[in-house]
Design an enzyme around this catalytic site. Structure first.
Site, PDB file in Angstrom:
ATOM      1  N   GLN A 254      61.829   0.646  24.388  1.00 25.24           N
ATOM      2  CA  GLN A 254      62.397   1.781  25.103  1.00 25.24           C
ATOM      3  C   GLN A 254      62.284   3.060  24.265  1.00 25.24           C
ATOM      4  OE1 GLN A 254      63.324   2.642  27.948  1.00 25.24           O
ATOM      5  NE2 GLN A 254      64.459   4.528  27.546  1.00 25.24           N
ATOM      6  N   GLU A 255      62.424   2.930  22.958  1.00 24.52           N
ATOM      7  CA  GLU A 255      62.358   4.097  22.076  1.00 24.52           C
ATOM      8  C   GLU A 255      60.935   4.632  21.925  1.00 24.52           C
ATOM      9  OE1 GLU A 255      64.574   5.907  20.698  1.00 24.52           O
ATOM     10  OE2 GLU A 255      66.436   4.772  20.849  1.00 24.52           O
ATOM     11  N   SER A 256      59.977   3.742  21.681  1.00 26.01           N
ATOM     12  CA  SER A 256      58.642   4.208  21.259  1.00 26.01           C
ATOM     13  C   SER A 256      57.469   3.484  21.893  1.00 26.01           C
ATOM     14  CB  SER A 256      58.521   4.041  19.740  1.00 26.01           C
ATOM     15  OG  SER A 256      58.530   2.651  19.397  1.00 26.01           O
TER      16      SER A 256
END
Length: 457
Positions: free
Chosen positions: A314-316
């Site tokens: 989800q972050e990267s």
């Protein structure tokens, strides 16, 4: 050991069951009770007949797992016994084994149908599903009964899907299908994805699970209304039906079924073909480079490695060189100050980023008030990772003002979006926040975690 456990009596009971079936009795077969629930507890085991499938029963490195396995183990723990699983190769073999007295219950995602109720005893329903026609994107995908004859359909032999097809009215073209024996519709769904034939039929939860692994599958149409899944049980244990009824009544009041649904089937928003296709590709091409570091980070924290991997996606999208407009960067998208706090010297080093991000999430988890418990505590920590702990305290205060449970993630998710409304945030300590973002963030992490489970990881 009770004398009823003798082999001779077992043979007699099997003969009674077989004779009843052959006699064509119209009511569920009710073998003479050989023992009581107390005797079952005394022998210390619950014999569970099941079918192999990715969500029912599948043996991995850590032993058997699956939705049915987890649910059965909870019931066995309630009885104070161990669950002893025995697989059968097909639905027909499973139901025959139960009638023959080879097991105490059959837990295999069985749909309760009128035909089956005439032959078997069922406990309470634990899930409601719809039978769906599942086809390959780009191929024949009928959306009406009249068009079903256009597709090459293969269906699981002995399944409720076969009963559904047989009950359909005649369409525009002659409806034809073939049958394949097996314990799960999943191999047929995989065959549809591979182009071996056009369509198959599966329960909606299994179809949804398969689409997370094979995004080219489409649910073309519903073939039934809502139907119930339940365990079948043997009439040879007196009182077992009453115990099942009482126990399922308890868990329907609790959150066990909800937790199992999330673990095995996820909480998905509308199916996004591009997002899921990209995820499946990156599981194969990117995740293997980092998996061992997620596992190492999990060993040092409260969290399972798949949760950390889902959060990193989800972050990267598992890109160690990712960078945002605000300057956060790396696999876990750490700010410079957070990186310094958790000892990360190079935010673009994936091993450091994973270890640092996991350490920061653990710190947030430990700082939460003691009233936040269970999985809610995980969702709170993830939301704090995204929006900051101060805004989480504001949201808790706002929830309390509105008469909601400040320790419940579901309740907090309803008030977090209000942090962007001046009518609410001007009176809060930490002020404005884009409150919808942490809600969406937690939802996506949960979806990606379920997607990882769907890949068999």
């Amino acid at each position: 050991m009770p004398i009823f456990a003798g082999m001779t009596l077992r043979h007699i009971l099997r003969l009674i069951a077989i004779t009843s079936v052959l006699a064509g009795c119209s009511e569920a077969t009710r073998p003479v009770a050989a023992e009581s629930v107390e005797a079952l507890q005394a022998r210390g085991s619950l014999v569970v007949l099941t079918l192999e499938g990715p969500t029912s029963y599948l043996v991995g490195d850590d032993g058997p797992g699956g939705y049915e396995v987890d649910l059965v183990r909870a019931f066995a723990a309630h009885l104070g016994v161990e669950a002893q699983f025995e697989t059968r190769p097909s639905i027909a073999a499973l139901t025959a084994a139960l009638a023959n007295g080879e097991g105490d219950i059959a837990a295999a995602g069985l749909t309760v149908t009128a035909g089956r109720e005439a032959r078997m005893l069922f406990g309470p329903a634990y899930k409601t599903v719809t039978e769906q026609l599942v086809c390959h994107n780009g191929g024949p995908a009928p959306t009406s009964i009249e068009d079903l004859g256009r597709a090459r359909i293969v269906v699981l032999a002995g399944s409720s899907y076969l009963e559904t097809l047989q009950a359909l009215p005649a369409g525009g073209e002659a409806l034809r299908w073939s049958e394949r024996s097996g314990g799960s519709a999943m191999p047929l769904l995989e065959a549809v994805d591979a182009g071996e034939f056009d369509c198959t039929i599966a329960d909606s939860h299994l179809a949804d699970f398969a689409r997370r692994r094979h995004p080219d599958l489409v649910a073309a149409m519903d073939l039934s209304g809502e139907e119930s899944l339940a365990w079948a049980y043997s009439g040879q244990v007196e009182g077992l039906g009453d115990v099942l009824t009482a126990w399922f009544g308890q868990i329907h009041e609790g959150d066990l079924l909800e937790r199992l649904d999330e673990t095995w089937f996820g909480q998905f928003a509308d199916f996004n073909y591009v997002d899921v296709s990209s995820f499946v590709d990156r599981v194969a091409t990117r995740l293997p480079h980092y998996e061992r570091w997620f596992e190492q980070a999990a060993e040092r924290t409260t969290f399972d490695w798949d949760l950390l991997a889902a959060q990193a996606y989800q972050e990267s999208h598992w890109d160690p060189d990712a960078i945002s407009d605000t300057g956060v960067r790396g696999l876990m998208m750490l700010t410079l100050s957070t990186a310094e706090r958790v000892g990360v010297e190079d935010r673009t080093d994936p091993r450091q980023s994973i270890a640092g991000g996991a350490a920061y999430l653990e710190d947030l988890y430990q700082r939460l008030p003691s009233g936040v418990t269970g999985e809610d505590r995980i969702w709170f920590a993830l939301a704090a990772y995204n929006v900051g702990m101060g805004h989480m305290y504001d949201a808790r205060a706002l929830a309390e003002r509105q008469g909601l449970d400040k320790n419940s993630w579901d309740d907090l998710a309803t008030v977090l979006p209000l942090l962007s409304d001046p009518a609410y945030y001007r009176d809060l300590r930490y002020g404005y926040a884009r409150g919808q973002e942490p809600v969406r963030y937690v939802q996506k992490v949960r979806e990606y975690r379920a997607l990882l489970n769907a890949q068999g990881i």
